[in-house]
Design a protein around this motif. Structure first.
Motif, PDB file in Angstrom:
ATOM      1  N   LYS A 177       0.811  -1.229   0.000  1.00  0.00           N
ATOM      2  CA  LYS A 177       0.000   0.000   0.000  1.00  0.00           C
ATOM      3  C   LYS A 177       0.841   1.274   0.000  1.00  0.00           C
ATOM      4  CE  LYS A 177      -3.789  -2.132   2.579  1.00  0.00           C
ATOM      5  NZ  LYS A 177      -3.055  -3.385   2.907  1.00  0.00           N
TER       6      LYS A 177
ATOM      7  N   PHE B 275       0.310   3.529  -2.052  1.00  0.00           N
ATOM      8  CA  PHE B 275      -0.778   4.461  -2.323  1.00  0.00           C
ATOM      9  C   PHE B 275      -2.043   3.638  -2.530  1.00  0.00           C
ATOM     10  CE2 PHE B 275       1.436   3.481  -6.272  1.00  0.00           C
ATOM     11  CZ  PHE B 275       0.428   2.964  -7.051  1.00  0.00           C
TER      12      PHE B 275
ATOM     13  N   ASP C 289      -5.628   8.702  -3.486  1.00  0.00           N
ATOM     14  CA  ASP C 289      -4.433   9.415  -3.038  1.00  0.00           C
ATOM     15  C   ASP C 289      -3.923  10.346  -4.133  1.00  0.00           C
ATOM     16  OD1 ASP C 289      -4.615   8.093  -0.701  1.00  0.00           O
ATOM     17  OD2 ASP C 289      -2.722   7.008  -0.850  1.00  0.00           O
TER      18      ASP C 289
ATOM     19  N   ILE D  80      -0.712  11.711  -5.766  1.00  0.00           N
ATOM     20  CA  ILE D  80       0.695  11.329  -5.834  1.00  0.00           C
ATOM     21  C   ILE D  80       1.401  12.131  -6.918  1.00  0.00           C
ATOM     22  CG2 ILE D  80       0.204   8.991  -5.004  1.00  0.00           C
ATOM     23  CD1 ILE D  80       0.562   8.006  -7.877  1.00  0.00           C
TER      24      ILE D  80
ATOM     25  N   THR E 145      -4.383  12.229  -9.166  1.00  0.00           N
ATOM     26  CA  THR E 145      -5.110  11.421  -8.196  1.00  0.00           C
ATOM     27  C   THR E 145      -5.284  10.008  -8.728  1.00  0.00           C
ATOM     28  OG1 THR E 145      -6.317  13.378  -7.457  1.00  0.00           O
ATOM     29  CG2 THR E 145      -7.222  11.241  -6.841  1.00  0.00           C
TER      30      THR E 145
ATOM     31  N   ASN F  61       3.601  10.759  -2.036  1.00  0.00           N
ATOM     32  CA  ASN F  61       2.185  10.599  -1.684  1.00  0.00           C
ATOM     33  C   ASN F  61       1.777  11.751  -0.769  1.00  0.00           C
ATOM     34  OD1 ASN F  61      -0.362   9.793  -0.873  1.00  0.00           O
ATOM     35  ND2 ASN F  61       0.170   7.637  -0.798  1.00  0.00           N
TER      36      ASN F  61
ATOM     37  N   LYS G  49      -1.280  12.619  -0.041  1.00  0.00           N
ATOM     38  CA  LYS G  49      -2.472  12.337   0.762  1.00  0.00           C
ATOM     39  C   LYS G  49      -2.075  11.960   2.186  1.00  0.00           C
ATOM     40  CE  LYS G  49      -6.926  11.707   1.166  1.00  0.00           C
ATOM     41  NZ  LYS G  49      -7.600  10.666   0.386  1.00  0.00           N
ATOM     42  N   ARG G  50      -0.879  11.402   2.355  1.00  0.00           N
ATOM     43  CA  ARG G  50      -0.427  10.994   3.676  1.00  0.00           C
ATOM     44  C   ARG G  50       0.449  12.056   4.336  1.00  0.00           C
ATOM     45  NH1 ARG G  50       0.912   4.635   2.235  1.00  0.00           N
ATOM     46  NH2 ARG G  50      -1.140   4.193   1.333  1.00  0.00           N
TER      47      ARG G  50
END
Length: 337
Positions: A172, A174, A178, A180, A188, A221, A223-224
């Protein structure tokens, strides 16, 4: 045969009715799932079992009896495989529904596990059916192993993408949704497949990556991103007084700490530029959203302009000072001198 053909569907309906009633009364999910699995029983298999049971009451030739037994065994194996596939589908759907609400990253893993599970299930069922029909499964497996090596060499790129997709599902880096950045491409994640991953770029087009190539790249990434570190600078003219220079870091601290969702780190008189006295500021935005960061930075910039105007401090801009010296003119000598 007729009696068995009538009794088996009745038994199936009775079991399904009881399981559905129990699931509706007690809310037992296991009963509901078991009812779905039982509902996958094929009527053709029940008729074949009835034919096999009825044939026990008559005398048949050894060849016909052996053929009927083999066909019935194959049908039962197929039915067991269908039950197992129905159970696997029910389990995967349950995990997928849970993943959509609690863990989006698990949705990709569930899809990959379903693919691998179905291949393993039907491979075992096929080997058992062939063994029941009298084939030498050991020789067949060995032959498939040799052929598999040749096929693997021929389709190694496809297999590389397939194993890369399994790596994406398990590790995982991504998941779907997410944001990236891969090399210079940002977008996305829309779909993670067995061979490719599809990304919707900021300009609108869909970009397709091979899974193996994607894992070889450096993936950012966003999103994180838990918090965003922001570094910016500005300059003031050289004519700014020492008192004003000393007050600027505290002024910047007050502006940043006054913004909701930020954590101030530092503000320093960095150095002497070509045409300005340079300051460097670092702070953190406690929200990974990019639009939120830009809103905060805009508010800080506007407040800096207001505070500097009130304190009589100007912002520097590129300037160049030219000093011109006039050389003394030479005294003309008299003619004939």
């Amino acid at each position: 045969m007729v009696v068995v053909a009538m009794v088996l569907p009745l038994i199936k309906c009775q079991i399904g009715r009881r399981l559905h009633a129990r699931a509706g009364r007690d809310g037992a999910q296991l009963s509901r799932y078991t009812a779905q699995i039982v509902g996958g029983t094929r009527r053709s298999v029940m008729w074949l079992v009835a034919l096999f049971v009825g044939a026990r009451a008559v005398s048949l030739s050894p060849k016909i009896d052996a053929a009927l037994a083999s066909i019935t065994a194959v049908a039962l194996l197929l039915q067991v495989a269908l039950w197992a596939q129905r159970a696997l589908d029910v389990w995967l759907q349950r995990r997928l529904d849970r993943a959509r609400t609690t863990d989006v990253a698990a949705a990709t893993t569930v899809g990959m596990l379903g693919f691998v599970g179905r291949i393993a299930l039907w491979s075992v069922a096929l080997l058992m059916i062939l063994d029941n029909l009298g084939f030498n499964v050991t020789t067949l497996v060995a032959s498939l192993g040799i052929g598999g090596v040749a096929v693997a060499l021929a389709v190694q790129n496809i297999l590389g993408d397939l194993f890369a997709s399994l790596s994406i599902a398990l590790d995982k880096p991504f998941v779907i949704g997410d944001f990236i950045v891969v090399d210079e491409i940002a977008g996305t994640v829309e779909h993670v497949g067995l061979k490719t991953t599809r990304v919707r770029s900021l300009s609108g087009e869909q970009i397709v990556f091979a899974n193996a190539d994607l894992l070889k790249s450096r993936i950012h990434n966003y999103k994180r991103l838990y918090e965003r570190r922001v570094l910016f600078g500005f300059g003031v003219p050289y004519r700014t007084s020492p008192e004003q220079l000393a007050a600027i870091p505290q002024m910047v601290r007050e502006i940043i700490t006054g913004q909701v969702g930020t954590r101030f780190d530092r503000a320093h008189f960095k150095g002497f530029g070509a045409s300005s006295l340079d300051f460097e500021v670092v702070y953190f935005v406690l929200d990974p959203d990019y639009n939120r960061y830009m809103d905060i930075q805009q508010a800080i910039n506007l407040e800096l302009v207001n505070r500097f105007a009130a304190a009589g401090v100007e912002f520097a801009f590129p300037t160049r000072t030219v000093h011109v010296e006039t050389l003394p003119t030479a005294t003309a000598e008299p003619a004939g001198g």
